[in-house]
Structure formats: C-alpha cells, structure tokens
Design a protein around this motif. Structure first.
Motif, PDB file in Angstrom:
ATOM      1  N   GLN A   6       0.843  -1.189   0.000  1.00 27.67           N
ATOM      2  CA  GLN A   6       0.000   0.000   0.000  1.00 27.67           C
ATOM      3  C   GLN A   6       0.879   1.240   0.000  1.00 27.67           C
ATOM      4  O   GLN A   6       1.936   1.264   0.615  1.00 27.67           O
ATOM      5  CB  GLN A   6      -0.900   0.011   1.234  1.00 27.67           C
ATOM      6  N   GLU A   7       0.401   2.242  -0.697  1.00 33.68           N
ATOM      7  CA  GLU A   7       1.124   3.509  -0.712  1.00 33.68           C
ATOM      8  C   GLU A   7       1.055   4.133   0.680  1.00 33.68           C
ATOM      9  O   GLU A   7       0.054   4.001   1.380  1.00 33.68           O
ATOM     10  CB  GLU A   7       0.491   4.470  -1.722  1.00 33.68           C
ATOM     11  N   PRO A   8       2.114   4.822   1.092  1.00 33.26           N
ATOM     12  CA  PRO A   8       2.057   5.481   2.405  1.00 33.26           C
ATOM     13  C   PRO A   8       0.955   6.539   2.427  1.00 33.26           C
ATOM     14  O   PRO A   8       0.741   7.252   1.458  1.00 33.26           O
ATOM     15  CB  PRO A   8       3.434   6.110   2.567  1.00 33.26           C
ATOM     16  N   VAL A   9       0.276   6.596   3.539  1.00 36.13           N
ATOM     17  CA  VAL A   9      -0.809   7.565   3.706  1.00 36.13           C
ATOM     18  C   VAL A   9      -0.248   8.961   3.920  1.00 36.13           C
ATOM     19  O   VAL A   9      -0.815   9.942   3.467  1.00 36.13           O
ATOM     20  CB  VAL A   9      -1.703   7.153   4.901  1.00 36.13           C
ATOM     21  N   LEU A  10       0.889   9.023   4.603  1.00 39.10           N
ATOM     22  CA  LEU A  10       1.494  10.311   4.936  1.00 39.10           C
ATOM     23  C   LEU A  10       2.863  10.438   4.271  1.00 39.10           C
ATOM     24  O   LEU A  10       3.620   9.472   4.212  1.00 39.10           O
ATOM     25  CB  LEU A  10       1.673  10.427   6.455  1.00 39.10           C
ATOM     26  N   ALA A  11       3.160  11.624   3.817  1.00 40.80           N
ATOM     27  CA  ALA A  11       4.502  11.924   3.315  1.00 40.80           C
ATOM     28  C   ALA A  11       5.462  11.902   4.509  1.00 40.80           C
ATOM     29  O   ALA A  11       5.030  12.073   5.655  1.00 40.80           O
ATOM     30  CB  ALA A  11       4.509  13.299   2.647  1.00 40.80           C
ATOM     31  N   PRO A  12       6.754  11.719   4.278  1.00 35.50           N
ATOM     32  CA  PRO A  12       7.700  11.681   5.406  1.00 35.50           C
ATOM     33  C   PRO A  12       7.632  12.910   6.312  1.00 35.50           C
ATOM     34  O   PRO A  12       7.695  12.777   7.536  1.00 35.50           O
ATOM     35  CB  PRO A  12       9.071  11.572   4.715  1.00 35.50           C
ATOM     36  N   ALA A  13       7.477  14.095   5.740  1.00 28.24           N
ATOM     37  CA  ALA A  13       7.384  15.314   6.573  1.00 28.24           C
ATOM     38  C   ALA A  13       6.105  15.287   7.413  1.00 28.24           C
ATOM     39  O   ALA A  13       6.118  15.705   8.583  1.00 28.24           O
ATOM     40  CB  ALA A  13       7.419  16.556   5.700  1.00 28.24           C
ATOM     41  N   GLU A  14       5.003  14.793   6.836  1.00 25.37           N
ATOM     42  CA  GLU A  14       3.753  14.693   7.594  1.00 25.37           C
ATOM     43  C   GLU A  14       3.895  13.677   8.720  1.00 25.37           C
ATOM     44  O   GLU A  14       3.392  13.897   9.823  1.00 25.37           O
ATOM     45  CB  GLU A  14       2.606  14.279   6.675  1.00 25.37           C
ATOM     46  N   ALA A  15       4.572  12.566   8.455  1.00 26.78           N
ATOM     47  CA  ALA A  15       4.766  11.534   9.483  1.00 26.78           C
ATOM     48  C   ALA A  15       5.598  12.076  10.644  1.00 26.78           C
ATOM     49  O   ALA A  15       5.297  11.798  11.814  1.00 26.78           O
ATOM     50  CB  ALA A  15       5.417  10.303   8.871  1.00 26.78           C
ATOM     51  N   ARG A  16       6.629  12.871  10.343  1.00 23.82           N
ATOM     52  CA  ARG A  16       7.434  13.476  11.413  1.00 23.82           C
ATOM     53  C   ARG A  16       6.590  14.455  12.230  1.00 23.82           C
ATOM     54  O   ARG A  16       6.664  14.487  13.462  1.00 23.82           O
ATOM     55  CB  ARG A  16       8.652  14.176  10.831  1.00 23.82           C
ATOM     56  N   ALA A  17       5.792  15.254  11.540  1.00 20.33           N
ATOM     57  CA  ALA A  17       4.930  16.206  12.242  1.00 20.33           C
ATOM     58  C   ALA A  17       3.898  15.471  13.094  1.00 20.33           C
ATOM     59  O   ALA A  17       3.623  15.874  14.231  1.00 20.33           O
ATOM     60  CB  ALA A  17       4.245  17.136  11.248  1.00 20.33           C
ATOM     61  N   LEU A  18       3.345  14.380  12.560  1.00 21.44           N
ATOM     62  CA  LEU A  18       2.356  13.613  13.315  1.00 21.44           C
ATOM     63  C   LEU A  18       2.991  13.012  14.565  1.00 21.44           C
ATOM     64  O   LEU A  18       2.383  13.038  15.643  1.00 21.44           O
ATOM     65  CB  LEU A  18       1.735  12.520  12.453  1.00 21.44           C
ATOM     66  N   ALA A  19       4.205  12.493  14.456  1.00 21.23           N
ATOM     67  CA  ALA A  19       4.889  11.946  15.637  1.00 21.23           C
ATOM     68  C   ALA A  19       5.084  13.033  16.688  1.00 21.23           C
ATOM     69  O   ALA A  19       4.910  12.787  17.887  1.00 21.23           O
ATOM     70  CB  ALA A  19       6.220  11.320  15.232  1.00 21.23           C
ATOM     71  N   ALA A  20       5.418  14.250  16.262  1.00 19.59           N
ATOM     72  CA  ALA A  20       5.582  15.368  17.205  1.00 19.59           C
ATOM     73  C   ALA A  20       4.239  15.736  17.835  1.00 19.59           C
ATOM     74  O   ALA A  20       4.176  16.045  19.032  1.00 19.59           O
ATOM     75  CB  ALA A  20       6.193  16.571  16.502  1.00 19.59           C
ATOM     76  N   VAL A  21       3.159  15.700  17.047  1.00 16.48           N
ATOM     77  CA  VAL A  21       1.827  15.979  17.583  1.00 16.48           C
ATOM     78  C   VAL A  21       1.467  14.924  18.626  1.00 16.48           C
ATOM     79  O   VAL A  21       0.962  15.243  19.707  1.00 16.48           O
ATOM     80  CB  VAL A  21       0.773  16.021  16.458  1.00 16.48           C
ATOM     81  N   LEU A  22       1.735  13.657  18.312  1.00 14.35           N
ATOM     82  CA  LEU A  22       1.412  12.578  19.250  1.00 14.35           C
ATOM     83  C   LEU A  22       2.191  12.730  20.556  1.00 14.35           C
ATOM     84  O   LEU A  22       1.655  12.503  21.640  1.00 14.35           O
ATOM     85  CB  LEU A  22       1.694  11.217  18.608  1.00 14.35           C
ATOM     86  N   ASP A  23       3.463  13.131  20.451  1.00 14.14           N
ATOM     87  CA  ASP A  23       4.251  13.373  21.666  1.00 14.14           C
ATOM     88  C   ASP A  23       3.733  14.575  22.450  1.00 14.14           C
ATOM     89  O   ASP A  23       3.895  14.634  23.664  1.00 14.14           O
ATOM     90  CB  ASP A  23       5.726  13.571  21.324  1.00 14.14           C
ATOM     91  N   ALA A  24       3.130  15.537  21.766  1.00 19.01           N
ATOM     92  CA  ALA A  24       2.534  16.680  22.465  1.00 19.01           C
ATOM     93  C   ALA A  24       1.226  16.278  23.141  1.00 19.01           C
ATOM     94  O   ALA A  24       0.911  16.757  24.230  1.00 19.01           O
ATOM     95  CB  ALA A  24       2.296  17.836  21.499  1.00 19.01           C
ATOM     96  N   LEU A  25       0.468  15.360  22.523  1.00 20.31           N
ATOM     97  CA  LEU A  25      -0.802  14.917  23.104  1.00 20.31           C
ATOM     98  C   LEU A  25      -0.573  14.022  24.312  1.00 20.31           C
ATOM     99  O   LEU A  25      -1.278  14.131  25.323  1.00 20.31           O
ATOM    100  CB  LEU A  25      -1.633  14.177  22.051  1.00 20.31           C
ATOM    101  N   VAL A  26       0.382  13.098  24.189  1.00 25.64           N
ATOM    102  CA  VAL A  26       0.737  12.211  25.304  1.00 25.64           C
ATOM    103  C   VAL A  26       2.249  12.287  25.451  1.00 25.64           C
ATOM    104  O   VAL A  26       2.982  11.521  24.837  1.00 25.64           O
ATOM    105  CB  VAL A  26       0.282  10.748  25.059  1.00 25.64           C
ATOM    106  N   PRO A  27       2.726  13.246  26.241  1.00 24.98           N
ATOM    107  CA  PRO A  27       4.175  13.421  26.374  1.00 24.98           C
ATOM    108  C   PRO A  27       4.797  12.307  27.216  1.00 24.98           C
ATOM    109  O   PRO A  27       4.098  11.625  27.970  1.00 24.98           O
ATOM    110  CB  PRO A  27       4.311  14.773  27.069  1.00 24.98           C
ATOM    111  N   PRO A  28       6.104  12.131  27.080  1.00 29.98           N
ATOM    112  CA  PRO A  28       6.774  11.135  27.932  1.00 29.98           C
ATOM    113  C   PRO A  28       6.692  11.555  29.397  1.00 29.98           C
ATOM    114  O   PRO A  28       6.619  12.745  29.711  1.00 29.98           O
ATOM    115  CB  PRO A  28       8.221  11.140  27.432  1.00 29.98           C
ATOM    116  N   SER A  29       6.696  10.567  30.282  1.00 26.94           N
ATOM    117  CA  SER A  29       6.657  10.883  31.713  1.00 26.94           C
ATOM    118  C   SER A  29       7.994  11.477  32.137  1.00 26.94           C
ATOM    119  O   SER A  29       9.035  11.191  31.536  1.00 26.94           O
ATOM    120  CB  SER A  29       6.334   9.628  32.534  1.00 26.94           C
TER     121      SER A  29
END
Length: 158
Positions: A6-29
C-alpha cells in the motif's frame, strides 16, 4: 499470495509532524518510565485508521498542514522544530480553528497508547489481552451498589 504494497498515507514530513503531535498529546513521563505516544510509533496506527476512514484522513492532513503553516509563521521549519510549550500553544490554537482535527486523533492515540505493551507494563499491568485470564478486580459489595437501582421505580410504562 502476497498482497500488493500500500502507498504510504502520509509523506515523510507529515509523518514526522504527526509523531511530534502525538508526543505533544501524550508526552513522555518525567521519570522516563512511559514514552511519549510519538516515540512508540503510533503514527503507523493512525495512518492505518486514516486509510480506513477518509474523513479522519482528510481532517488529520488538513490539521498537519495548518500546524506547519502556523509553525512557519513563528519562524520554525515545521511543527516538530518548535519547543514543547510552543507546540502545546499551537495545538490549542488549532483546536479552536479546526475542531475536527483533535477528537478523532485523540481517540486513536489514546487507544493505541494504552494498548501498547510498554505502557501496560509501566502502569503495572501484564502486556496481554484481558481475555481469557482476566484482570483481578477489587472486591466490592454488589448488593449495596445495586440497592438504589432496585429501589427505583421502573422507567417504563406497563
């Protein structure tokens, strides 16, 4: 028989931004026992959900593009380049502008995070499905808990 890739749903830049968003939503302890949601690789789970739900996919892509634009206005090369406090402020601003971005993303993020074996171990649970062994529950007096319901008049007509 192999399935076609399957083709990737997100471009590499979008995937990096999404990972940063996820870390902002649930940050490390703070003690390092629980990683942030982005560090767990939940972006792949979100991408699968986006593939299955075009509405979620469109909302996430639109939100990521808006975050990139807002970060650019602040002189950053992308959302992931901002320090944590600015990321949180940007997410709050975006939530007010685009109310469809965070709810679906939060649902899939929390579901994936609290099913991840590393997180389950960090909160003292075995990293396994609850069935068939189940989890121990605190003993309680079910009769006392159900007494108010039993005393209540029926909510229906005869």
């Amino acid at each position: 028989m192999d399935e076609p890739a399957q083709e990737p749903v997100l471009a590499p830049a979008e995937a990096r931004a999404l990972a940063a968003v996820l870390d902002a939503l649930v940050p490390p302890s703070g003690d390092g026992r629980r990683p942030g949601a982005g560090a767990l690789g939940l972006a792949g789970r979100i991408a699968d959900a986006m593939r299955k739900s075009p509405d979620l996919g469109a909302a996430v892509r639109r939100g990521l593009a808006s975050l990139g634009a807002l970060a650019g206005e602040r002189g950053a090369s992308g959302f992931e380049a901002l320090p944590a406090p600015e990321r949180e402020a940007l997410l709050r601003e975006l939530a007010a502008r685009e109310p469809g971005f965070l709810p679906g993303l939060l649902f899939h993020t929390y579901a994936g995070y609290y099913q991840h074996p590393q997180v389950l171990e960090s909160i003292g649970l075995e990293p396994r499905p609850p069935f068939p062994k189940g989890y121990a529950m605190a003993a309680s007096d079910l009769d006392a808990l159900l007494a108010p319901v039993r005393r209540r008049e029926p909510l229906y007509r005869s």
